[in-house]
Write an enzyme that holds these catalytic residues in place. Structure first.
Site, PDB file in Angstrom:
ATOM      1  N   TYR A 150       0.854  -1.182   0.000  1.00  0.00           N
ATOM      2  CA  TYR A 150       0.000   0.000   0.000  1.00  0.00           C
ATOM      3  C   TYR A 150       0.887   1.228   0.000  1.00  0.00           C
ATOM      4  O   TYR A 150       1.845   1.314   0.765  1.00  0.00           O
ATOM      5  CB  TYR A 150      -0.893   0.002   1.250  1.00  0.00           C
ATOM      6  CG  TYR A 150      -1.793   1.214   1.379  1.00  0.00           C
ATOM      7  CD1 TYR A 150      -2.851   1.421   0.490  1.00  0.00           C
ATOM      8  CD2 TYR A 150      -1.599   2.147   2.400  1.00  0.00           C
ATOM      9  CE1 TYR A 150      -3.689   2.520   0.625  1.00  0.00           C
ATOM     10  CE2 TYR A 150      -2.439   3.246   2.536  1.00  0.00           C
ATOM     11  CZ  TYR A 150      -3.488   3.433   1.646  1.00  0.00           C
ATOM     12  OH  TYR A 150      -4.302   4.526   1.780  1.00  0.00           O
ATOM     13  N   ASP A 245       9.155   2.811  -0.324  1.00  0.00           N
ATOM     14  CA  ASP A 245       8.128   3.425   0.511  1.00  0.00           C
ATOM     15  C   ASP A 245       8.400   2.996   1.949  1.00  0.00           C
ATOM     16  O   ASP A 245       8.026   1.898   2.368  1.00  0.00           O
ATOM     17  CB  ASP A 245       6.742   2.985   0.038  1.00  0.00           C
ATOM     18  CG  ASP A 245       5.637   3.648   0.851  1.00  0.00           C
ATOM     19  OD1 ASP A 245       5.955   4.242   1.917  1.00  0.00           O
ATOM     20  OD2 ASP A 245       4.469   3.564   0.442  1.00  0.00           O
ATOM     21  N   LYS A 273       4.350   8.846   8.967  1.00  0.00           N
ATOM     22  CA  LYS A 273       4.181   8.213  10.278  1.00  0.00           C
ATOM     23  C   LYS A 273       5.183   8.682  11.327  1.00  0.00           C
ATOM     24  O   LYS A 273       5.014   9.770  11.871  1.00  0.00           O
ATOM     25  CB  LYS A 273       4.134   6.687  10.103  1.00  0.00           C
ATOM     26  CG  LYS A 273       2.933   6.319   9.213  1.00  0.00           C
ATOM     27  CD  LYS A 273       2.504   4.892   9.148  1.00  0.00           C
ATOM     28  CE  LYS A 273       1.167   4.812   8.409  1.00  0.00           C
ATOM     29  NZ  LYS A 273       1.114   3.967   7.256  1.00  0.00           N
TER      30      LYS A 273
HETATM   31  C1  LIG Z   1       0.441   4.502   5.901  1.00  0.00           C
HETATM   32  C2  LIG Z   1       1.160   4.269   4.627  1.00  0.00           C
HETATM   33  C3  LIG Z   1       1.041   5.137   3.535  1.00  0.00           C
HETATM   34  C4  LIG Z   1       0.040   6.248   3.510  1.00  0.00           C
HETATM   35  O1  LIG Z   1       0.301   7.226   4.449  1.00  0.00           O
HETATM   36  P1  LIG Z   1      -0.916   8.226   4.859  1.00  0.00           P
HETATM   37  O2  LIG Z   1      -0.273   9.193   5.776  1.00  0.00           O
HETATM   38  O3  LIG Z   1      -1.952   7.336   5.492  1.00  0.00           O
HETATM   39  O4  LIG Z   1      -1.417   8.833   3.600  1.00  0.00           O
HETATM   40  C5  LIG Z   1       1.846   4.936   2.444  1.00  0.00           C
HETATM   41  N1  LIG Z   1       2.716   3.920   2.396  1.00  0.00           N
HETATM   42  C6  LIG Z   1       2.855   3.058   3.417  1.00  0.00           C
HETATM   43  C7  LIG Z   1       3.867   1.967   3.327  1.00  0.00           C
HETATM   44  C8  LIG Z   1       2.068   3.194   4.550  1.00  0.00           C
HETATM   45  O5  LIG Z   1       2.154   2.292   5.532  1.00  0.00           O
END
Ligand SMILES: *Cc1c(COP(=O)(O)O)cnc(C)c1O
Length: 435
Positions: A150, A245, A273
């Site tokens: 994701y 990511d 995060k």
């Molecule tokens: C949480 C997450 C996102 C999205 O971040 P948001 O602040 O919720 O938009 C993207 N990539 C990864 C790997 C994530 O865990």
């Protein structure tokens, strides 16, 4: 669902009725709605350290931890103080600040591949902007991602995505154009042969490969030893970019993120995060020659009214200062290992097929013997059992992700007693879920 437990949640049930009249599905983000496990989402009133307390006054040992940002635990004094102090000095200026420089310096020092950083407001924005930049830099359109990973909810990334898309069993999302979907090629995680084959046929069309270097959004799935080195080699040979990511893994699995832990240098990195300490944040960065294409240094447009927001920068900086102290990641590893061993031992004793997939303090307990190496395998875990177990844990006072396909997190605030409490709760919840 556990009816005794539901009865205790009277105030949450009331608020849930109201919420569903106001917010689509009752929530501001899908997985919070408990769709995969049933029952009433708990409305949280307050939180401190490893605990959340709901509006009915019930306290839980929390392993959701706001889905990853709270590596220090809830309301850590250093973060609270940093936010309070900044709030008194103003919450937003729409102008450069010293605190954003300090955070950028902390990030680039920990992750040397990030020679330049642009702050945004979410991980979604970070991934979306990194892709735009990769396309502009390479002059190519195609993106490769992996099923179950994701990267936020930008159109071209919502194809066979993890997290809530996976939890709700959606193939992608209506509203994503055929064109956006057609520019995204999706391959199985950990499948080097599939990536090699795609690159052999279409390598010169590919702008970037984007990957969670340790997958967290189909539950935790670590990369096979050869997977990321193969992505690095194939992208380099084809003139494509490799985007890590690290929105979850950045400052979670070590100060240097997954790239530091595993020794692979991506071209671009997405963060979020933890670097916001629990406030809304995202960042992308990487090679200077690529990042210097971002406006106003270059022509690739990307902007944000609240980007680099001083409250988020202050909370993130305070968080990074604490995790930079010696012993942080050793402690997280020790606590998470103790937890995993306790959970596994009890499942074995009760003869329940179960595995814990874990890298440092990010972990998922799957009801399957494991190991699970990709989305197709993860889907073989017993989600109906998970739903019963989840509610058993809730009744015992342990708050796990309300989905079998999400990462859980141990924080620096979780004590030995919290871990023991959790393992004992797990033993009883397993027994009840088997009935
Ligand atoms: C949480 C997450 C996102 C999205 O971040 P948001 O602040 O919720 O938009 C993207 N990539 C990864 C790997 C994530 O865990």
């Amino acid at each position: 669902m556990d009816s005794g437990e539901e009865r205790r949640a009277a105030r949450s049930r009331e608020l849930w009725e109201r919420a569903r009249q106001l917010l689509p599905g009752g929530v501001s983000s899908p997985v919070r709605a408990f769709a995969a496990v049933g029952g009433t989402p708990r409305f949280i009133d307050r939180a401190k350290g490893p605990y959340v307390t709901d509006v009915d006054g019930i306290r839980y040992v929390d392993y959701v931890m706001a889905w990853g940002p709270l590596i220090l635990g809830h309301a850590h004094p250093a973060v609270v103080q940093a936010v309070q102090r900044q709030a008194e000095q103003g919450t937003a200026y729409g102008a450069p600040t010293e605190v954003e420089l300090a955070l950028a310096e902390a990030i680039t020092a920990a992750m040397p591949s990030m020679e330049r950083v642009r702050f945004v407001n979410s991980g979604t924005e970070a991934a979306m902007s990194a892709l735009r930049l990769a396309r502009a830099f390479t002059g190519r359109d195609k993106i490769v991602k992996f099923a179950g990973c994701y990267h936020g909810h930008a159109d071209s990334l919502l194809v066979e995505a993890g997290s809530g898309v996976l939890t709700l069993g959606l193939p992608g999302s209506p509203g994503v154009t055929a064109g956006a979907a057609a520019d995204t090629w999706v391959l199985p995680y950990n499948d080097v042969a599939a990536v090699e084959e795609l690159f052999a046929r279409h390598g010169e069309e590919i702008a970037a490969v984007i990957v969670e270097p340790i997958a967290g959004n189909m539950g935790v799935v670590p990369p096979d030893p050869g997977f990321l080195p193969a992505l690095r080699r194939l992208t380099r040979e084809a003139g494509a970019l490799l985007i890590f990511d690290e929105v979850i893994t950045g400052f979670r699995v070590g100060l240097g993120g997954a790239q530091g832990l595993l020794g692979i240098v991506p071209d671009l990195t997405c963060l979020g995060k933890i670097i916001g300490g629990g406030l809304p944040v995202g960042a992308y960065g990487g090679r200077a020659d690529i990042m210097e294409r971002v406006a106003p240094a270059g022509p690739v447009y990307q902007a944000g009214t609240l980007s680099g927001n001083p409250l988020a920068m202050a909370a993130g900086l305070a968080t990074l200062e604490v995790v930079s102290q010696p012993g942080t990641y050793e402690r997280l590893e020790r606590q998470a290992a103790r937890l995993a061993e306790g959970l596994l031992a009890e499942a074995r004793a009760q003869d329940v097929p179960y595995c814990v997939q874990r890298v440092g303090s990010m972990w998922t307990g799957f009801f399957h013997p494991g190991p699970l190496r990709n989305l197709e395998e993860v889907r073989r875990s017993d989600t109906a059992f998970y739903a019963r177990y989840f509610h058993g844990m809730l009744r015992e006072g342990v708050y796990l992700p309300p989905s079998a396909f999400e990462a859980a997190f141990v924080s620096l605030a979780h004590t030995d007693q919290d871990i023991e409490f959790t393992v004992e709760a797990h033993a009883r919840a397993l027994r009840r879920a088997r009935q």
